[in-house]
Design an enzyme around this catalytic site. Structure first.
Site, PDB file in Angstrom:
ATOM      1  CG  HIS A 312      -1.943  -1.002   1.269  1.00 11.48           C
ATOM      2  ND1 HIS A 312      -3.227  -0.812   0.810  1.00 11.48           N
ATOM      3  CD2 HIS A 312      -1.893  -2.268   1.703  1.00 11.48           C
ATOM      4  CE1 HIS A 312      -3.927  -1.920   0.975  1.00 11.48           C
ATOM      5  NE2 HIS A 312      -3.138  -2.825   1.517  1.00 11.48           N
ATOM      6  CE  LYS A 492      -6.337  13.853   0.521  1.00 13.28           C
ATOM      7  NZ  LYS A 492      -6.697  12.622  -0.161  1.00 13.28           N
ATOM      8  NE  ARG A 493      -3.419  10.094  10.336  1.00 10.41           N
ATOM      9  CZ  ARG A 493      -2.848   9.160  11.081  1.00 10.41           C
ATOM     10  NH1 ARG A 493      -3.418   7.982  11.227  1.00 10.41           N
ATOM     11  NH2 ARG A 493      -1.733   9.392  11.724  1.00 10.41           N
ATOM     12  CE  LYS A 498      -2.395  10.550   3.268  1.00 10.10           C
ATOM     13  NZ  LYS A 498      -3.041   9.712   2.227  1.00 10.10           N
ATOM     14  CB  THR A 599     -10.138   4.820  -0.919  1.00 13.07           C
ATOM     15  OG1 THR A 599      -9.591   5.134   0.358  1.00 13.07           O
ATOM     16  CG2 THR A 599      -9.481   3.571  -1.467  1.00 13.07           C
ATOM     17  CE  LYS A 603     -13.932   5.872   1.158  1.00 10.21           C
ATOM     18  NZ  LYS A 603     -12.989   5.916   2.281  1.00 10.21           N
TER      19      LYS A 603
HETATM   20  C1  26Q Z   1       4.017   1.038  10.186  1.00 11.48           C
HETATM   21  C2  26Q Z   1       5.013   0.797  11.126  1.00 11.48           C
HETATM   22  C3  26Q Z   1       4.883   1.264  12.432  1.00 11.48           C
HETATM   23  C4  26Q Z   1       3.737   1.969  12.789  1.00 11.48           C
HETATM   24  C5  26Q Z   1       2.748   2.203  11.852  1.00 11.48           C
HETATM   25  C6  26Q Z   1       2.872   1.734  10.545  1.00 11.48           C
HETATM   26  C7  26Q Z   1       1.818   2.014   9.551  1.00 11.48           C
HETATM   27  C8  26Q Z   1       0.475   2.055   9.895  1.00 11.48           C
HETATM   28  C9  26Q Z   1      -0.495   2.346   8.951  1.00 11.48           C
HETATM   29  C10 26Q Z   1       2.155   2.250   8.222  1.00 11.48           C
HETATM   30  C11 26Q Z   1       1.167   2.535   7.276  1.00 11.48           C
HETATM   31  C12 26Q Z   1      -0.172   2.594   7.644  1.00 11.48           C
HETATM   32  C13 26Q Z   1      -1.243   2.921   6.702  1.00 11.48           C
HETATM   33  C14 26Q Z   1      -1.076   3.094   5.411  1.00 11.48           C
HETATM   34  C15 26Q Z   1      -2.175   3.486   4.506  1.00 11.48           C
HETATM   35  O1  26Q Z   1      -3.270   3.793   4.945  1.00 11.48           O
HETATM   36  N1  26Q Z   1      -1.925   3.480   3.192  1.00 11.48           N
HETATM   37  C16 26Q Z   1      -2.953   3.874   2.232  1.00 11.48           C
HETATM   38  O2  26Q Z   1      -3.613   2.711   1.771  1.00 11.48           O
HETATM   39  C17 26Q Z   1      -4.734   3.042   0.959  1.00 11.48           C
HETATM   40  C18 26Q Z   1      -5.458   1.757   0.606  1.00 11.48           C
HETATM   41  O3  26Q Z   1      -4.713   1.014  -0.301  1.00 11.48           O
HETATM   42  C19 26Q Z   1      -4.292   3.814  -0.277  1.00 11.48           C
HETATM   43  O4  26Q Z   1      -5.438   4.209  -0.980  1.00 11.48           O
HETATM   44  C20 26Q Z   1      -3.477   5.045   0.116  1.00 11.48           C
HETATM   45  O5  26Q Z   1      -2.951   5.659  -1.043  1.00 11.48           O
HETATM   46  C21 26Q Z   1      -2.336   4.618   1.051  1.00 11.48           C
HETATM   47  O6  26Q Z   1      -1.645   5.773   1.522  1.00 11.48           O
END
Ligand code: 26Q
Length: 755
Positions: A312, A492-493, A498, A599, A603
């Protein structure tokens, strides 16, 4: 039917609906839903999918389940007969905060589609007691508190199943909780969430701090934000292993109960690994198969045939690599297996870039996934292409057959039927109900592009949704907004890639223009929703700058006639459901090549917003479908960006010094007005970042962004009919972005599940 529901509810409440408190009615409805959803459970015969993920951002469940079970209208009618309002009751439900953002929400959309399409597919995750932090704003800064979403009535059902899991040499008991996933006119699947009985919320100190040493009390307290400190990282390994070990045991138990002897595990189970967070399921399954008498080599083959991996992210810093000593400490039982897997890789290829354990003793989770699963997919066409060409090129050379694309999707049940009931009803009126389960039918709307009555109706629906959002903002945050203004939303986050900071610079530019007497074509309300990881300093500074600018504008009577900034506190699924239907212009302005898919973009499109975006992630596929006349594209292409990184010659200061508009906007961050309203430390640090580094190349896209956005504002103001026509085309072309399509592709290419 409404009569029956009335009687049922009255029975469940133990008193007449008229007399019952809303809390009692909520509990009764929960009961009703759970009973009804059990009737839709289907015994599994063939291969079953396990979608394993550290996050499931499912949103509130009551209305969604009522809609999916076909009970919504009857329940609403029964309640209103008793003088009660379903939306008041919905307010009582806490949103489960079990995800950070896109990846967690995608998992939730997938579960909805699986159940709707009658496919056997369960989720496996963790039951975080406080989930992701709750965000408040005070003194122009984000502050964080625990989100006690489990307090009160909750939807997770405790089971008697517990699995032993050894962490750092000590045995813990992982208890299984189940959450029913109801399909729309489909079946009921299950989200399996693991937890410890010993969790103790009293170890939480102030804010979201807690005693990190007490694993037994703290393990599933919080979900970690996607960018975190060292201490948090070690705890994440504990969490991840609890999830995968209990999950793997449950999978093996279920398959055995269906007659599987584990040599043929891949005929019974498909495991989809959602990013690298559950990657330890690979060595853990090999370990468990070993305990069941299966030799290492065969176990490796079985696990490879069973597992598939989704990537992702392209951000190198977000790819999980763990210092080996972390794993030695927490999961010593896995290390011999990971070493043997690494040895297999070294036998296969001299390409050290693909090794699992690198020369600095770091363990690369994604490398293990690609070598030892049968499929690796990206989440949008451009993302998958970039993985093949650059980030994972060495792996693609080794295993071209493993790589495939699965462009993300969203469930139209929650993101249209539930959140935008007026629009859904109008669509049904125009083209019938088929689009609810066959999203491609939305294309039938193309016959109405020249129909003024339809366009007027769409315009009115958007206006109603904007009024509803304005009411909600007033009730929730005490801010007044003008629904006749253009609503521009970036939710978004918070992350530099972003580029909320690009939006910020536009708003400063607009402020100056208005002050200089160049008023815009339309008044605008620029709405943000974003949580920032607490340890992510610049993200905090961007929030601060936006909140401060919002104040400066609000206090300026000339400027505030034309523009307003609203930052929605604690953005979550519930907030998104109010914001998205009310949006005119959807801001998808990441630096090209950095947003894997997005995503939210889908929406907004489905709800009739036009996109202002870069050629990044799924924006590319949106543009392809709606045509360049119905989307506002700007900025560098991913190739240009990638080249600029490769050349290493980007110099933010040159752009800052060379362009008076850029300089004016950035300098404003530390102007007298801003310093009077905000904090110098935060504002100066952000200014420094933008002029000294600007890693995500905001400045090269600044002018293009302003030109395109100004054009969008002009079009919105001068030709509402043409604008609404474009909105209709966006809705009509959104069918491809249904998660039903995505799930059908996963099933055809990777899972091969039987109905
Ligand atoms: C990793 C290591 C330690 C702590 C936290 C994490 C961590 C947690 C969550 C790393 C990444 C995430 C989340 C990532 C995320 O939400 N990615 C998004 O995924 C969506 C679904 O595929 C995409 O549409 C987005 O583009 C992408 O940013």
């Amino acid at each position: 039917m409404a009569e029956e529901i009335y009687r049922e509810l009255t029975k469940l409440c133990g008193k007449d609906l008229e007399q019952a408190e809303n809390e009692e009615i909520y509990a009764a409805l929960l009961n009703l839903v759970q009973t009804q959803s059990r009737k839709q459970e289907v015994p599994v015969t063939g291969r079953k999918l396990y979608y394993i993920s550290a996050e499931f951002l499912i949103g509130k469940l009551l209305s969604n389940n009522l809609i999916n079970l076909g009970l919504y209208d009857d329940v609403k009618a029964a309640l209103s007969k008793a003088g009660k309002n379903l939306s008041d009751i919905e307010e009582l439900e806490n949103e489960p905060s079990l995800g950070n953002g896109g990846l967690g929400r995608l998992a939730a959309c997938f579960l909805d589609s699986l159940a709707t399409m009658n496919l056997p597919g369960d989720g496996i995750g963790l039951r975080y007691h406080c989930g992701l932090f709750h965000q408040n704003f005070s003194d122009g800064l984000q502050s964080t508190t625990p989100d006690y979403w489990l307090n009160g009535v909750d939807w997770t059902e405790r089971t008697e199943k517990v699995y032993p899991v050894t962490l750092a040499g000590k045995e813990y008991k992982a208890r299984l909780y189940k959450l029913a996933v109801t399909g729309y006119e489909g079946r009921t699947n299950s989200l399996n969430l693991f937890d410890l009985d010993t969790i103790d919320e009293s170890v939480i100190q102030e804010g979201i701090h807690f005693d990190k040493t007490k694993i037994e009390q703290n393990l599933t307290l919080f979900l970690y934000p996607d960018d975190s400190d060292e201490e948090g990282r070690l705890l994440r390994i504990y969490q991840q292993y609890l999830m995968v070990s209990a999950g793997a045991q449950m999978i093996l138990e279920e398959c055995a109960a269906r007659g599987c002897d584990f040599h043929n595990l891949a005929d019974y189970a498909a495991i989809q690994i959602n990013d690298t967070h559950p990657s330890m399921v690979i060595p853990e399954l090999i370990r468990l198969l070993g305990e069941n008498g299966i030799e290492f080599e065969e176990a490796v083959q079985i696990v490879t045939d069973t597992c598939a991996y989704t990537n992702h992210t392209i951000l190198a810093e977000a790819l999980e690599t763990w210092p080996r000593h972390y794993l030695d400490e927490v999961v010593p039982q896995l290390m011999p297996i990971i070493e043997k897997l690494d040895a297999l890789v070294r036998e296969k290829t001299p390409d050290a870039v693909t090794y699992i354990i690198d020369s600095e003793n770091r363990v690369h989770m994604a490398h293990m996934d690609i070598h030892f699963s049968h499929s690796t997919n990206g989440v949008a066409a451009l993302h998958t292409q970039i993985l093949k060409d650059t980030e994972l090129a060495n792996f693609y050379r080794l295993y071209p057959e493993k790589f495939n694309n699965k462009t993300n999707g969203i469930t139209f049940r929650r993101w249209l039927l539930k959140c935008n009931q007026e629009l859904a009803a109008e669509i049904e009126h125009l083209i019938g109900p088929g689009f609810k389960k066959n999203a491609d039918e939305l294309e039938k709307l193309m016959q109405y592009t020249e129909d003024d009555a339809v366009l007027n109706k769409l315009y009115m629906i958007k206006k109603d949704n904007k009024k509803a959002l304005a009411d909600w903002l007033w009730r929730k945050q005490g801010v007044k907004t003008n629904p006749d203004a253009m609503f521009l939303i970036q939710s978004k986050r918070l992350h530099e890639y972003k580029r909320q900071q690009l939006n910020l610079l536009f708003l400063i530019h607009q402020y100056y223009e208005i002050r200089a007497g160049h008023t815009p074509a339309t008044p605008i309300v620029s709405i943000f929703g974003a949580k920032a990881a607490p340890a992510y300093v610049i993200a905090q500074d961007i929030i601060h700058a936006l909140l401060t600018l919002s104040k400066v504008i609000a206090e300026d009577p000339e400027v505030s006639k034309w523009m307003q900034i609203v930052f929605v506190e604690n953005y979550n699924v519930t907030a998104a459901e109010k914001m998205i239907p009310a949006c005119d212009l959807s801001e998808q302005i990441s630096l090209a090549s950095k947003e894997a898919s997005g995503t939210g973009n889908m929406k907004f499109m489905l709800n009739g917003a036009l996109t202002l975006g870069t050629m990044d992630g799924a924006n590319v596929e949106i543009a392809e479908r709606v045509g360049t006349g119905n989307i506002y594209i700007f900025g560098q292409t991913s190739n240009q960006v990638i080249r600029r990184y490769a050349d290493g010659d980007y110099c933010a200061r040159e752009w800052y010094e060379g362009d008076p508009n850029i300089r004016r906007a950035i300098d404003f961050l530390t102007s007298e007005q801003m310093l009077a309203a905000g904090h110098e430390e935060n504002l100066a640090r952000l200014k420094n970042e933008l002029t000294g580094k600007d890693w995500f190349q905001t400045l090269p896209d600044f002018n293009a962004y302003i030109v395109r956005k100004t054009q969008a504002m002009q079009d919105y103001a001068t030709n509402p009919r043409a604008w609404t026509r474009s909105a209709l085309i966006n809705i009509a072309q959104a069918g491809f972005f249904s998660s039903d399509r995505t799930i059908a592709e996963y099933n055809n290419d990777i899972w091969h599940l039987d109905k």
